[in-house]
Design a protein around this motif. Structure first.
Motif, PDB file in Angstrom:
ATOM      1  N   VAL A 181       0.849  -1.189   0.000  1.00 26.19           N
ATOM      2  CA  VAL A 181       0.000   0.000   0.000  1.00 26.19           C
ATOM      3  C   VAL A 181       0.885   1.239   0.000  1.00 26.19           C
ATOM      4  O   VAL A 181       1.938   1.265   0.628  1.00 26.19           O
ATOM      5  N   LEU A 182       0.468   2.244  -0.743  1.00 26.37           N
ATOM      6  CA  LEU A 182       1.136   3.544  -0.736  1.00 26.37           C
ATOM      7  C   LEU A 182       0.365   4.489   0.173  1.00 26.37           C
ATOM      8  O   LEU A 182      -0.870   4.502   0.167  1.00 26.37           O
ATOM      9  N   CYS A 183       1.090   5.281   0.930  1.00 24.78           N
ATOM     10  CA  CYS A 183       0.460   6.247   1.835  1.00 24.78           C
ATOM     11  C   CYS A 183       1.233   7.556   1.790  1.00 24.78           C
ATOM     12  O   CYS A 183       2.469   7.559   1.756  1.00 24.78           O
ATOM     13  N   GLY A 184       0.506   8.649   1.782  1.00 24.02           N
ATOM     14  CA  GLY A 184       1.138   9.964   1.819  1.00 24.02           C
ATOM     15  C   GLY A 184       0.166  11.005   2.343  1.00 24.02           C
ATOM     16  O   GLY A 184      -0.976  10.691   2.698  1.00 24.02           O
ATOM     17  N   LYS A 198      -4.200  -4.827   8.309  1.00 23.13           N
ATOM     18  CA  LYS A 198      -2.927  -4.540   8.978  1.00 23.13           C
ATOM     19  C   LYS A 198      -2.119  -3.505   8.199  1.00 23.13           C
ATOM     20  O   LYS A 198      -1.505  -2.611   8.793  1.00 23.13           O
ATOM     21  N   LEU A 199      -2.114  -3.621   6.878  1.00 16.97           N
ATOM     22  CA  LEU A 199      -1.393  -2.638   6.059  1.00 16.97           C
ATOM     23  C   LEU A 199      -2.003  -1.251   6.216  1.00 16.97           C
ATOM     24  O   LEU A 199      -1.287  -0.251   6.381  1.00 16.97           O
ATOM     25  N   VAL A 200      -3.328  -1.190   6.174  1.00 14.34           N
ATOM     26  CA  VAL A 200      -4.011   0.098   6.327  1.00 14.34           C
ATOM     27  C   VAL A 200      -3.736   0.691   7.707  1.00 14.34           C
ATOM     28  O   VAL A 200      -3.439   1.885   7.836  1.00 14.34           O
ATOM     29  N   ASN A 201      -3.827  -0.111   8.738  1.00 18.96           N
ATOM     30  CA  ASN A 201      -3.601   0.389  10.092  1.00 18.96           C
ATOM     31  C   ASN A 201      -2.179   0.899  10.292  1.00 18.96           C
ATOM     32  O   ASN A 201      -1.956   1.858  11.039  1.00 18.96           O
ATOM     33  N   ALA A 202      -1.211   0.275   9.633  1.00 18.98           N
ATOM     34  CA  ALA A 202       0.169   0.762   9.723  1.00 18.98           C
ATOM     35  C   ALA A 202       0.271   2.165   9.139  1.00 18.98           C
ATOM     36  O   ALA A 202       0.959   3.039   9.688  1.00 18.98           O
ATOM     37  N   CYS A 203      -0.430   2.388   8.026  1.00 16.58           N
ATOM     38  CA  CYS A 203      -0.434   3.719   7.408  1.00 16.58           C
ATOM     39  C   CYS A 203      -1.140   4.745   8.302  1.00 16.58           C
ATOM     40  O   CYS A 203      -0.651   5.865   8.500  1.00 16.58           O
ATOM     41  N   LEU A 204      -2.291   4.381   8.831  1.00 16.94           N
ATOM     42  CA  LEU A 204      -3.053   5.313   9.652  1.00 16.94           C
ATOM     43  C   LEU A 204      -2.296   5.688  10.918  1.00 16.94           C
ATOM     44  O   LEU A 204      -2.390   6.828  11.392  1.00 16.94           O
ATOM     45  N   ALA A 205      -1.534   4.751  11.461  1.00 16.67           N
ATOM     46  CA  ALA A 205      -0.731   5.060  12.648  1.00 16.67           C
ATOM     47  C   ALA A 205       0.302   6.130  12.329  1.00 16.67           C
ATOM     48  O   ALA A 205       0.552   7.037  13.137  1.00 16.67           O
TER      49      ALA A 205
END
Length: 202
Positions: A61-64, A89-96
């Motif tokens: 996942v890409l997050c910015g 889990k991937l989304v939650n890592a980004c949101l953190a």
């Protein structure tokens, strides 16, 4: 074997690109080439993630963010590893990461016909904003001066190691100017969202 979540780096680009290409509901374009992804990761350090199962990348996942809102792009999980909470889990890592930067809201973009993706996000607490309409404008044109400088670099590179008479500086600039004028030295460009271009609560 359990999957391990870690930061996505540009060294992961090839396997991540293959995963994106194999995942339904993900649209790829010129912004997803290696150079643009590298720039995105540099601009948003430590915010994008991959999931590894042994030596294999099975999720990404890409997050910015733009300083105001967070954005997630290209969440993908390999078919053999779905329904195990890996996407969450991937989304939650980004949101953190976004919370640590005091970003209060995060947005995603879905194709209108991506029913499976819509179901996933809604199941995980995301809300559809039916009051908003996404609009976009392509920024394909590059300033003539920038194209001219790029053309000049191409000319100088092509002469390296070659024989013959070296053109004068005036001749070099004339040829570079012609290349730039006709668009043969275009370079890709991208723009980040700016405040004021979307509704205030987007």
């Amino acid at each position: 074997m359990n999957c391990r979540i870690r930061t996505l780096t540009i060294a992961d680009y090839e396997p991540v690109l293959r995963l994106w290409q194999e995942t339904e509901g993900i649209g790829l374009n010129e912004s997803d080439d290696r150079g643009h992804v590298r720039s995105y990761l540099r601009r948003n350090p430590g915010m994008s993630f991959v999931a590894r199962h042994g030596a294999e990348i099975v999720g990404a996942v890409l997050c910015g963010h733009d300083g105001r809102r967070g954005y997630l792009h290209h969440l993908a999980v390999a078919k053999a590893h779905r329904k195990k909470g890996l996407g969450k889990k991937l989304v939650n890592a980004c949101l953190a990461k976004l919370r640590r930067l005091k970003i209060q809201k995060c947005n995603i973009f879905l194709f209108a016909d991506n029913a499976a993706g819509e179901a996933f996000w809604k199941h995980n607490g995301w809300i559809e904003r039916s009051d908003l309409l996404v609009m976009q404008k392509k920024l394909g044109a590059v300033k003539k001066q920038t194209r001219m400088l790029t053309a000049r670099r191409l000319l100088e590179t092509s002469r390296a190691g070659g024989g013959g008479v070296r053109p004068s500086r005036a001749q070099q600039w004339q040829k570079a100017n012609r290349l730039a004028y006709f668009g043969y030295a275009r370079i890709p460009c991208a723009a980040a969202p700016e405040d004021g271009r979307t509704p205030g609560n987007f």
